[in-house]
Design a protein around this motif. Structure first.
Motif, mmCIF file in Angstrom:
data_model
loop_
_atom_site.group_PDB
_atom_site.id
_atom_site.type_symbol
_atom_site.label_atom_id
_atom_site.label_comp_id
_atom_site.label_asym_id
_atom_site.label_seq_id
_atom_site.Cartn_x
_atom_site.Cartn_y
_atom_site.Cartn_z
ATOM 1 N N GLN A 44 0.811 -1.218 0.000
ATOM 2 C CA GLN A 44 0.000 0.000 0.000
ATOM 3 C C GLN A 44 0.844 1.267 0.000
ATOM 4 O O GLN A 44 0.332 2.358 -0.265
ATOM 5 C CB GLN A 44 -0.897 0.040 1.235
ATOM 6 N N HIS A 71 -4.147 -3.159 -8.147
ATOM 7 C CA HIS A 71 -4.824 -2.907 -6.877
ATOM 8 C C HIS A 71 -3.892 -2.187 -5.901
ATOM 9 O O HIS A 71 -2.683 -2.446 -5.875
ATOM 10 C CB HIS A 71 -5.339 -4.206 -6.262
ATOM 11 N N TYR A 72 -4.487 -1.324 -5.081
ATOM 12 C CA TYR A 72 -3.755 -0.446 -4.170
ATOM 13 C C TYR A 72 -2.796 -1.191 -3.239
ATOM 14 O O TYR A 72 -1.709 -0.690 -2.924
ATOM 15 C CB TYR A 72 -4.752 0.359 -3.322
ATOM 16 N N ASP A 73 -3.192 -2.384 -2.769
ATOM 17 C CA ASP A 73 -2.381 -3.097 -1.778
ATOM 18 C C ASP A 73 -1.172 -3.794 -2.400
ATOM 19 O O ASP A 73 -0.378 -4.407 -1.686
ATOM 20 C CB ASP A 73 -3.228 -4.093 -0.981
ATOM 21 N N TYR A 101 -12.449 -0.763 -8.700
ATOM 22 C CA TYR A 101 -13.291 -0.691 -7.509
ATOM 23 C C TYR A 101 -13.559 -2.098 -6.979
ATOM 24 O O TYR A 101 -13.382 -3.093 -7.673
ATOM 25 C CB TYR A 101 -14.663 -0.088 -7.851
ATOM 26 N N SER A 102 -14.053 -2.146 -5.739
ATOM 27 C CA SER A 102 -14.729 -3.345 -5.251
ATOM 28 C C SER A 102 -16.084 -2.902 -4.710
ATOM 29 O O SER A 102 -16.236 -1.780 -4.217
ATOM 30 C CB SER A 102 -13.920 -4.067 -4.180
ATOM 31 N N ARG A 111 -10.238 0.864 -5.434
ATOM 32 C CA ARG A 111 -9.226 -0.135 -5.115
ATOM 33 C C ARG A 111 -8.034 -0.061 -6.073
ATOM 34 O O ARG A 111 -7.147 -0.906 -6.026
ATOM 35 C CB ARG A 111 -9.843 -1.545 -5.185
ATOM 36 N N PHE A 155 -15.535 -7.250 -7.954
ATOM 37 C CA PHE A 155 -14.456 -6.418 -8.489
ATOM 38 C C PHE A 155 -14.889 -5.762 -9.805
ATOM 39 O O PHE A 155 -15.375 -6.424 -10.711
ATOM 40 C CB PHE A 155 -13.196 -7.250 -8.709
#
Length: 280
Positions: A44, A71-73, A101-102, A111, A155
């Motif tokens: 992240q 994805h951000y993480d 997005y989620s 996301r 997702f």
């Protein structure tokens, strides 16, 4: 006699038990191979630089950053890396930079990444299997052959202003060649563990899979899917499996019960070392 080695160090993970290191929901590996260093994912961005500093890893030591998906993480630490070295090579599927997005109830939660493709000076588009240095491969888009590994409909992605289901065409993994077999690094495996490993077997012309390390996105999987995944893994004759990040406790438990000492539960700061080949 000297022995060449592949080193895989966990820089970001959901778990930690070492002084001065931090955990977060995310993943990042340092891959040291053939005299070069690559990051696979960057978490992240909340803990990566702290952990690198406390592990004695300089951004100047990094030859490239590989993003597994958008994805951000997995990718939001890239901005901090580029702030310290804007010249670094970045490898990713171009679809990683979609707005993603989620679904949470009736709401869409962002996301995706905090960086645009245009902000990356040295961007390398990876859409198919690519050997970035000799023996270190990115899968590119993974073929979907197993109908049981269905991607969650929660997702989403944005395409020309329209919200669509995200099929994760950007999802990819890394595999590294050693004489004793492939070391596979899974980041989030939205394409499915079986799909991913079968695709790696295909593009590597059937090389043995020696070790599997990473996130397997079984955290919300049914027990049936977990059992099918474990049964598939049982036929691979691997030496080591390290389930991380999004694998989930139910799946980890099933792997420990099946594979016993072959399973290692990794955490931030751990390093896995594999002999590549022996030379005089």
């Amino acid at each position: 006699m000297s022995v060449e080695t592949l080193k895989v160090k966990i820089l970001v993970e959901n778990r930690v038990a070492k002084e001065n290191l931090l955990a977060e929901h995310g993943l990042s590996f340092l891959i040291s191979y053939q005299g070069e260093n690559y990051l696979l994912d960057t978490g992240q961005g909340l803990v990566l630089i702290n952990n690198m500093n406390n592990l004695g890893i300089e951004v100047s030591d990094i030859d490239g950053v590989i993003l597994s998906h958008g994805h951000y993480d997995h990718g939001n630490g890239l901005k901090d890396i580029l702030a310290l070295n804007s010249e670094i090579e970045v490898y990713a599927h171009p679809e990683s930079f979609r707005v993603k997005y989620s679904k949470k109830g009736d709401d869409l939660v962002l996301r995706g990444l905090n960086i645009n493709r245009e902000e990356i000076k040295n961007f390398n588009s990876i859409e198919e299997a690519t050997e970035i240095i000799e023996g270190l491969w990115l899968t590119g888009k993974i073929a979907r052959i197993n109908d049981g590994e269905i991607i969650s409909k929660k997702f989403k992605k944005e395409v020309e202003g329209t919200i669509e289901e995200d099929g994760f065409s950007d999802d990819q993994s890394v595999f590294i060649e050693t004489e004793q077999g492939l070391v596979v690094l899974l980041a989030c495996t939205h394409a499915g563990v079986i799909n991913t490993l079968e695709y790696i077997k295909k593009i590597s012309e059937g090389q043995k899979i020696r070790a599997i390390i990473g996130g397997m996105h079984l955290i919300n999987a049914s027990q049936k899917r977990i059992n099918e995944t474990v049964d598939y893994l049982d036929h691979l004759d691997f030496e080591l499996i390290v389930p991380l990040h999004c694998t989930g406790f139910k799946a980890m438990k099933a792997m420990i019960e099946k594979f016993r000492d072959k399973v290692k539960l990794g955490e931030v700061g751990e390093e896995f070392i594999f002999n590549i080949s022996e030379g005089k």
